[in-house]
Structure formats: structure tokens, C-alpha cells
Design a protein around this motif. Structure first.
Motif, PDB file in Angstrom:
ATOM      1  N   LEU A   1      42.265  38.088  40.466  1.00  0.00           N
ATOM      2  CA  LEU A   1      42.802  36.930  41.185  1.00  0.00           C
ATOM      3  C   LEU A   1      42.870  37.149  42.701  1.00  0.00           C
ATOM      4  CD1 LEU A   1      45.656  35.937  38.714  1.00  0.00           C
ATOM      5  CD2 LEU A   1      43.384  34.918  38.928  1.00  0.00           C
ATOM      6  N   HIS A   2      42.129  38.141  43.200  1.00  0.00           N
ATOM      7  CA  HIS A   2      42.122  38.439  44.633  1.00  0.00           C
ATOM      8  C   HIS A   2      41.591  37.228  45.413  1.00  0.00           C
ATOM      9  CE1 HIS A   2      42.137  40.924  48.172  1.00  0.00           C
ATOM     10  NE2 HIS A   2      40.840  40.701  48.388  1.00  0.00           N
ATOM     11  N   HIS A   3      42.300  36.789  46.420  1.00  0.00           N
ATOM     12  CA  HIS A   3      41.994  35.646  47.295  1.00  0.00           C
ATOM     13  C   HIS A   3      42.201  34.284  46.635  1.00  0.00           C
ATOM     14  CE1 HIS A   3      40.760  38.039  50.619  1.00  0.00           C
ATOM     15  NE2 HIS A   3      39.699  38.537  50.019  1.00  0.00           N
ATOM     16  N   PHE A   4      42.679  34.214  45.413  1.00  0.00           N
ATOM     17  CA  PHE A   4      42.943  32.913  44.794  1.00  0.00           C
ATOM     18  C   PHE A   4      44.063  32.187  45.526  1.00  0.00           C
ATOM     19  CE2 PHE A   4      40.021  33.875  41.557  1.00  0.00           C
ATOM     20  CZ  PHE A   4      39.842  32.765  40.773  1.00  0.00           C
ATOM     21  N   ASP A   5      44.978  32.913  46.140  1.00  0.00           N
ATOM     22  CA  ASP A   5      46.075  32.274  46.869  1.00  0.00           C
ATOM     23  C   ASP A   5      45.573  31.485  48.075  1.00  0.00           C
ATOM     24  OD1 ASP A   5      45.391  34.854  47.980  1.00  0.00           O
ATOM     25  OD2 ASP A   5      47.171  34.691  49.261  1.00  0.00           O
ATOM     26  N   ARG A   6      44.478  31.905  48.696  1.00  0.00           N
ATOM     27  CA  ARG A   6      43.962  31.226  49.888  1.00  0.00           C
ATOM     28  C   ARG A   6      42.739  30.357  49.610  1.00  0.00           C
ATOM     29  NH1 ARG A   6      41.525  34.041  53.486  1.00  0.00           N
ATOM     30  NH2 ARG A   6      41.095  35.822  52.183  1.00  0.00           N
ATOM     31  N   LEU A   7      41.864  30.792  48.693  1.00  0.00           N
ATOM     32  CA  LEU A   7      40.549  30.161  48.567  1.00  0.00           C
ATOM     33  C   LEU A   7      40.356  29.265  47.353  1.00  0.00           C
ATOM     34  CD1 LEU A   7      38.329  33.216  49.588  1.00  0.00           C
ATOM     35  CD2 LEU A   7      39.153  31.356  51.033  1.00  0.00           C
TER      36      LEU A   7
END
Length: 194
Positions: A135-141
Motif C-alpha cells: 500500500l506504499h503511496h496509496f495515501d497520496r496517489l
């Protein structure tokens, strides 16, 4: 001696006439490279281009009624840039907000609105995840790709809603399932991540 002086004269003319000028092709190619460094064009594309709203009203065989409203968040988007031939292509993928309302026996048991910030918290999308994490970068992208009622008939006392978030221009996505029981309590479970 006369031939030696003539040869010396020709060599002198040959060396002095070559001043290191560029050919037209070299000059044109250097000019194009200089132009590319100094001139920048930018094109902006928004997806969706304008405000978009969709309402889904589902009456299920187990007595639940589910209303889902999704609508574009016009002030929140994810930007992707790509430079090609001096043109900077800026693509903005708009985030979506959604409202979920569940009624049972004409009584509203669940009514919540979600925006990107609330989804990040509910789905555990955060910036502290290490590189390489699913889930890396799911918060932004990541942006909302789909939301739908799951009509699995084996769940008679609850509603299932499948929610998919994906990172645009990649094949990365995450599917979560929201369970809402007949008392209006909800639980969110991660189903699949790629």
C-alpha cells in the motif's frame, strides 16, 4: 621550386579558408536543442474533465436498502507529469467523495460520507509505509476506481460493499470490503492488493 611554392600557396589557402563553420544540419540540430531547453509548453488534462455524480439505489432481497452516491472532488486531485518533445503533460486524476446510506425496515441504520482523508484512515493508507509495501503511496496517489454493493446471498443479516482504489497509470490497486450489520455497525477488511 615553382611547384613547391604553388603547393605551399594551396595549403595556405586551404587552412585559412576552413574556419570551423558548422554545416546547416549541425546548426539546425543545435538550435533545436537550445529551443527545447528554453521553451516549455504545458498541457493540463483533468479526469474526469467536469463534475461527475452518480447515485445508485439498491433494494436487496434480505430487506436492506443501500444508497451510494459518488461525486468528483473538484478541489482534490492526483497529478502525474510526463515530458515528451518539450511538452509537459500534466494529468490530474480527481479524487471522489462518496456517501453510503443503509436502511433496514424503513429505518436508517448507517449514514456516512467519505472523502480521501477519511478513506486513508479507514483503509490504513498512510505515508509511513515503507517502500515496497503493498500500500506504499496509496495515501497520496490512489483514487477511487469503483464502489459497488456485493450481492452475496449467504450474508442475510448484513450488507457488503466492495470498494476499489487504484493508482492511475499503474497496475496497482487495493480492494476493500465494508460489512454493515443490521445494527449499523461497520467493519472494513482488505480483500486484495496488487
Amino acid at each position: 621550386m615553382r611547384h613547391l611554392l604553388g603547393l605551399l600557396f594551396l595549403l595556405t589557402i586551404a587552412f585559412t579558408s576552413c574556419e570551423g563553420r558548422k554545416t546547416q544540419r549541425q546548426a539546425l540540430s543545435e538550435s533545436i536543442e537550445e529551443f527545447k531547453k528554453t521553451v516549455h509548453f504545458e498541457t493540463n488534462v483533468y479526469i474526469p474533465e467536469t463534475y461527475l455524480e452518480q447515485d445508485v439505489d439498491t433494494l436487496m432481497s434480505n430487506g436492506f436498502r443501500v444508497k451510494i452516491k459518488t461525486y468528483a472532488d473538484m478541489s482534490n486531485a492526483v497529478r502525474f507529469s510526463k515530458i515528451k518533445d518539450t511538452i509537459n503533460y500534466q494529468t490530474y486524476y480527481r479524487n471522489f467523495k462518496f456517501d453510503i446510506s443503509v436502511t433496514k425496515d424503513d429505518k436508517v441504520i448507517y449514514n456516512e460520507s467519505f472523502n480521501k482523508k477519511k478513506v486513508n484512515k479507514a483503509f490504513n493508507y498512510n505515508g509511513n509505509l515503507v517502500s515496497g509495501s503493498d500500500l506504499h503511496h496509496f495515501d497520496r496517489l490512489a483514487v477511487l476506481k469503483s464502489i459497488q454493493v456485493n450481492d452475496d446471498p449467504s450474508y442475510t443479516n448484513m450488507v457488503l460493499i466492495d470498494i476499489m482504489y487504484a493508482i492511475p497509470e499503474t497496475d496497482r490497486y487495493a480492494i476493500h470490503r465494508m460489512f454493515i450489520d443490521n445494527r449499523g455497525k461497520s467493519n472494513i477488511v482488505q480483500v486484495e492488493v496488487k
